[in-house]
Scaffold this motif. Structure first.
Motif, PDB file in Angstrom:
ATOM      1  N   LEU A  37     -61.349   7.965 -54.620  1.00 44.01           N
ATOM      2  CA  LEU A  37     -60.348   8.513 -55.538  1.00 44.01           C
ATOM      3  C   LEU A  37     -59.107   9.007 -54.810  1.00 44.01           C
ATOM      4  CD1 LEU A  37     -62.575  10.382 -58.117  1.00 44.01           C
ATOM      5  CD2 LEU A  37     -61.285   8.279 -58.452  1.00 44.01           C
ATOM      6  N   SER A  38     -59.288   9.635 -53.661  1.00 40.11           N
ATOM      7  CA  SER A  38     -58.113  10.134 -52.945  1.00 40.11           C
ATOM      8  C   SER A  38     -57.281   8.992 -52.364  1.00 40.11           C
ATOM      9  CB  SER A  38     -58.527  11.113 -51.851  1.00 40.11           C
ATOM     10  OG  SER A  38     -59.347  10.485 -50.907  1.00 40.11           O
ATOM     11  N   SER A  39     -57.921   7.973 -51.809  1.00 39.82           N
ATOM     12  CA  SER A  39     -57.145   6.846 -51.275  1.00 39.82           C
ATOM     13  C   SER A  39     -56.478   6.054 -52.392  1.00 39.82           C
ATOM     14  CB  SER A  39     -58.035   5.932 -50.430  1.00 39.82           C
ATOM     15  OG  SER A  39     -59.071   5.373 -51.199  1.00 39.82           O
ATOM     16  N   TRP A  40     -57.162   5.922 -53.505  1.00 42.95           N
ATOM     17  CA  TRP A  40     -56.622   5.189 -54.653  1.00 42.95           C
ATOM     18  C   TRP A  40     -55.425   5.918 -55.249  1.00 42.95           C
ATOM     19  CZ3 TRP A  40     -58.852   5.062 -60.143  1.00 42.95           C
ATOM     20  CH2 TRP A  40     -58.494   3.891 -60.793  1.00 42.95           C
ATOM     21  N   MET A  41     -55.556   7.219 -55.455  1.00 43.12           N
ATOM     22  CA  MET A  41     -54.458   7.990 -56.037  1.00 43.12           C
ATOM     23  C   MET A  41     -53.267   8.086 -55.088  1.00 43.12           C
ATOM     24  SD  MET A  41     -54.940   8.752 -59.053  1.00 43.12           S
ATOM     25  CE  MET A  41     -56.263   7.957 -59.898  1.00 43.12           C
ATOM     26  N   LEU A  42     -53.533   8.154 -53.795  1.00 40.17           N
ATOM     27  CA  LEU A  42     -52.435   8.147 -52.827  1.00 40.17           C
ATOM     28  C   LEU A  42     -51.651   6.839 -52.926  1.00 40.17           C
ATOM     29  CD1 LEU A  42     -50.988   9.427 -50.365  1.00 40.17           C
ATOM     30  CD2 LEU A  42     -52.630   8.201 -48.949  1.00 40.17           C
ATOM     31  N   ALA A  43     -52.359   5.730 -52.992  1.00 45.08           N
ATOM     32  CA  ALA A  43     -51.690   4.428 -53.108  1.00 45.08           C
ATOM     33  C   ALA A  43     -50.962   4.294 -54.439  1.00 45.08           C
ATOM     34  CB  ALA A  43     -52.705   3.304 -52.936  1.00 45.08           C
ATOM     35  N   LEU A  44     -51.523   4.824 -55.523  1.00 42.93           N
ATOM     36  CA  LEU A  44     -50.855   4.767 -56.828  1.00 42.93           C
ATOM     37  C   LEU A  44     -49.600   5.634 -56.863  1.00 42.93           C
ATOM     38  CD1 LEU A  44     -53.855   4.863 -59.316  1.00 42.93           C
ATOM     39  CD2 LEU A  44     -52.152   3.054 -59.136  1.00 42.93           C
ATOM     40  N   ALA A  45     -49.647   6.792 -56.225  1.00 41.18           N
ATOM     41  CA  ALA A  45     -48.505   7.699 -56.249  1.00 41.18           C
ATOM     42  C   ALA A  45     -47.353   7.208 -55.384  1.00 41.18           C
ATOM     43  CB  ALA A  45     -48.941   9.086 -55.790  1.00 41.18           C
ATOM     44  N   VAL A  46     -47.649   6.450 -54.346  1.00 41.68           N
ATOM     45  CA  VAL A  46     -46.606   5.989 -53.422  1.00 41.68           C
ATOM     46  C   VAL A  46     -45.818   4.799 -53.978  1.00 41.68           C
ATOM     47  CG1 VAL A  46     -46.340   4.872 -51.162  1.00 41.68           C
ATOM     48  CG2 VAL A  46     -47.715   6.919 -51.384  1.00 41.68           C
ATOM     49  N   GLN A  47     -46.424   4.002 -54.851  1.00 38.44           N
ATOM     50  CA  GLN A  47     -45.815   2.759 -55.337  1.00 38.44           C
ATOM     51  C   GLN A  47     -44.391   2.920 -55.897  1.00 38.44           C
ATOM     52  OE1 GLN A  47     -47.224  -0.491 -55.744  1.00 38.44           O
ATOM     53  NE2 GLN A  47     -48.993   0.046 -54.549  1.00 38.44           N
ATOM     54  N   PRO A  48     -44.141   3.808 -56.854  1.00 40.32           N
ATOM     55  CA  PRO A  48     -42.785   3.896 -57.411  1.00 40.32           C
ATOM     56  C   PRO A  48     -41.746   4.342 -56.392  1.00 40.32           C
ATOM     57  CG  PRO A  48     -44.344   5.055 -58.818  1.00 40.32           C
ATOM     58  CD  PRO A  48     -45.064   4.668 -57.582  1.00 40.32           C
ATOM     59  N   TYR A  49     -42.138   5.215 -55.477  1.00 46.32           N
ATOM     60  CA  TYR A  49     -41.190   5.693 -54.472  1.00 46.32           C
ATOM     61  C   TYR A  49     -40.839   4.600 -53.475  1.00 46.32           C
ATOM     62  CZ  TYR A  49     -42.280  10.174 -56.467  1.00 46.32           C
ATOM     63  OH  TYR A  49     -42.454  11.205 -57.341  1.00 46.32           O
ATOM     64  N   VAL A  50     -41.814   3.802 -53.096  1.00 42.05           N
ATOM     65  CA  VAL A  50     -41.528   2.683 -52.199  1.00 42.05           C
ATOM     66  C   VAL A  50     -40.594   1.696 -52.889  1.00 42.05           C
ATOM     67  CG1 VAL A  50     -42.551   0.701 -51.014  1.00 42.05           C
ATOM     68  CG2 VAL A  50     -43.644   2.930 -50.874  1.00 42.05           C
ATOM     69  N   ALA A  51     -40.838   1.409 -54.156  1.00 36.99           N
ATOM     70  CA  ALA A  51     -39.971   0.483 -54.901  1.00 36.99           C
ATOM     71  C   ALA A  51     -38.559   1.038 -55.016  1.00 36.99           C
ATOM     72  CB  ALA A  51     -40.539   0.223 -56.285  1.00 36.99           C
ATOM     73  N   LEU A  52     -38.432   2.334 -55.210  1.00 41.48           N
ATOM     74  CA  LEU A  52     -37.115   2.933 -55.355  1.00 41.48           C
ATOM     75  C   LEU A  52     -36.363   2.952 -54.037  1.00 41.48           C
ATOM     76  CD1 LEU A  52     -35.307   4.351 -57.445  1.00 41.48           C
ATOM     77  CD2 LEU A  52     -36.295   6.505 -56.678  1.00 41.48           C
ATOM     78  N   PHE A  53     -37.044   3.276 -52.935  1.00 43.33           N
ATOM     79  CA  PHE A  53     -36.367   3.408 -51.653  1.00 43.33           C
ATOM     80  C   PHE A  53     -36.172   2.095 -50.927  1.00 43.33           C
ATOM     81  CE2 PHE A  53     -38.028   7.851 -51.945  1.00 43.33           C
ATOM     82  CZ  PHE A  53     -36.781   8.409 -52.192  1.00 43.33           C
ATOM     83  N   VAL A  54     -36.988   1.098 -51.228  1.00 41.99           N
ATOM     84  CA  VAL A  54     -36.812  -0.209 -50.587  1.00 41.99           C
ATOM     85  C   VAL A  54     -35.565  -0.890 -51.125  1.00 41.99           C
ATOM     86  CG1 VAL A  54     -37.810  -2.525 -50.410  1.00 41.99           C
ATOM     87  CG2 VAL A  54     -39.194  -0.542 -49.925  1.00 41.99           C
ATOM     88  N   GLY A  55     -35.215  -0.580 -52.358  1.00 39.47           N
ATOM     89  CA  GLY A  55     -33.989  -1.129 -52.905  1.00 39.47           C
ATOM     90  C   GLY A  55     -34.192  -2.257 -53.887  1.00 39.47           C
ATOM     91  N   THR A  56     -35.214  -2.157 -54.710  1.00 41.95           N
ATOM     92  CA  THR A  56     -35.400  -3.132 -55.762  1.00 41.95           C
ATOM     93  C   THR A  56     -34.183  -3.081 -56.679  1.00 41.95           C
ATOM     94  OG1 THR A  56     -37.776  -2.800 -55.647  1.00 41.95           O
ATOM     95  CG2 THR A  56     -36.939  -3.858 -57.616  1.00 41.95           C
ATOM     96  N   PRO A  57     -33.550  -4.210 -56.986  1.00 41.08           N
ATOM     97  CA  PRO A  57     -32.319  -4.189 -57.773  1.00 41.08           C
ATOM     98  C   PRO A  57     -32.456  -3.518 -59.136  1.00 41.08           C
ATOM     99  CG  PRO A  57     -32.682  -6.366 -56.847  1.00 41.08           C
ATOM    100  CD  PRO A  57     -33.894  -5.547 -56.541  1.00 41.08           C
ATOM    101  N   ASP A  58     -33.613  -3.645 -59.782  1.00 44.51           N
ATOM    102  CA  ASP A  58     -33.782  -3.060 -61.108  1.00 44.51           C
ATOM    103  C   ASP A  58     -34.363  -1.653 -61.077  1.00 44.51           C
ATOM    104  OD1 ASP A  58     -32.874  -5.403 -62.122  1.00 44.51           O
ATOM    105  OD2 ASP A  58     -34.848  -6.184 -62.645  1.00 44.51           O
ATOM    106  N   ALA A  59     -34.595  -1.101 -59.896  1.00 45.19           N
ATOM    107  CA  ALA A  59     -35.267   0.195 -59.823  1.00 45.19           C
ATOM    108  C   ALA A  59     -34.457   1.301 -60.482  1.00 45.19           C
ATOM    109  CB  ALA A  59     -35.550   0.555 -58.374  1.00 45.19           C
ATOM    110  N   ASP A  60     -33.152   1.327 -60.267  1.00 45.13           N
ATOM    111  CA  ASP A  60     -32.322   2.373 -60.874  1.00 45.13           C
ATOM    112  C   ASP A  60     -32.259   2.206 -62.387  1.00 45.13           C
ATOM    113  OD1 ASP A  60     -31.819   3.476 -58.400  1.00 45.13           O
ATOM    114  OD2 ASP A  60     -30.036   2.254 -58.086  1.00 45.13           O
ATOM    115  N   VAL A  61     -32.217   0.970 -62.860  1.00 44.14           N
ATOM    116  CA  VAL A  61     -32.157   0.723 -64.298  1.00 44.14           C
ATOM    117  C   VAL A  61     -33.483   1.070 -64.954  1.00 44.14           C
ATOM    118  CG1 VAL A  61     -31.849  -1.080 -66.039  1.00 44.14           C
ATOM    119  CG2 VAL A  61     -30.449  -1.075 -63.979  1.00 44.14           C
ATOM    120  N   THR A  62     -34.586   0.770 -64.261  1.00 42.46           N
ATOM    121  CA  THR A  62     -35.902   1.037 -64.814  1.00 42.46           C
ATOM    122  C   THR A  62     -36.162   2.540 -64.919  1.00 42.46           C
ATOM    123  OG1 THR A  62     -36.680  -0.986 -63.794  1.00 42.46           O
ATOM    124  CG2 THR A  62     -38.368   0.510 -64.575  1.00 42.46           C
TER     125      THR A  62
END
Length: 98
Positions: A68-93
């Motif tokens: 549960l801790s490894s799973w939740m850590l991976a789930l919580a990191v996903q949106p931040y990685v997408a936002l900081f990596v620079g996905t073009p639609d991240a700001d719009v989403t």
């Protein structure tokens, strides 16, 4: 041997989190969007596999907590990685309407 099982279990939990994030309507990764039903099924199957591996490596109670801790850590990191990596639609989403 327990180290390899733990690394494999963590990898399965991370892949499960990626698949479940791809099934979410809030997914900011363009490459992951498309088949939410299949992604949800794969995500749940990988989560169960991760739980099985964690419990075989550490025992029932510790394996459940580790999964549960490894799973939740991976789930919580996903949106931040997408936002900081620079996905073009991240700001719009992430922008709220109105």
């Amino acid at each position: 041997m327990a180290t390899w099982l733990s690394v494999t279990a963590f990898a399965m939990a991370a892949l499960s989190a990626i698949a479940l994030y791809a099934a979410s309507p809030h997914c900011m990764w363009n490459a992951l969007r498309g088949r939410p039903r299949i992604a949800r099924i794969v995500g749940v199957a990988l989560a169960m596999l991760s739980l099985l591996i964690w419990t075989s490596a550490l025992g029932t109670a510790a394996g459940l907590c580790a999964m549960l801790s490894s799973w939740m850590l991976a789930l919580a990191v996903q949106p931040y990685v997408a936002l900081f990596v620079g996905t073009p639609d991240a700001d719009v989403t992430t922008a709220e309407p109105g």
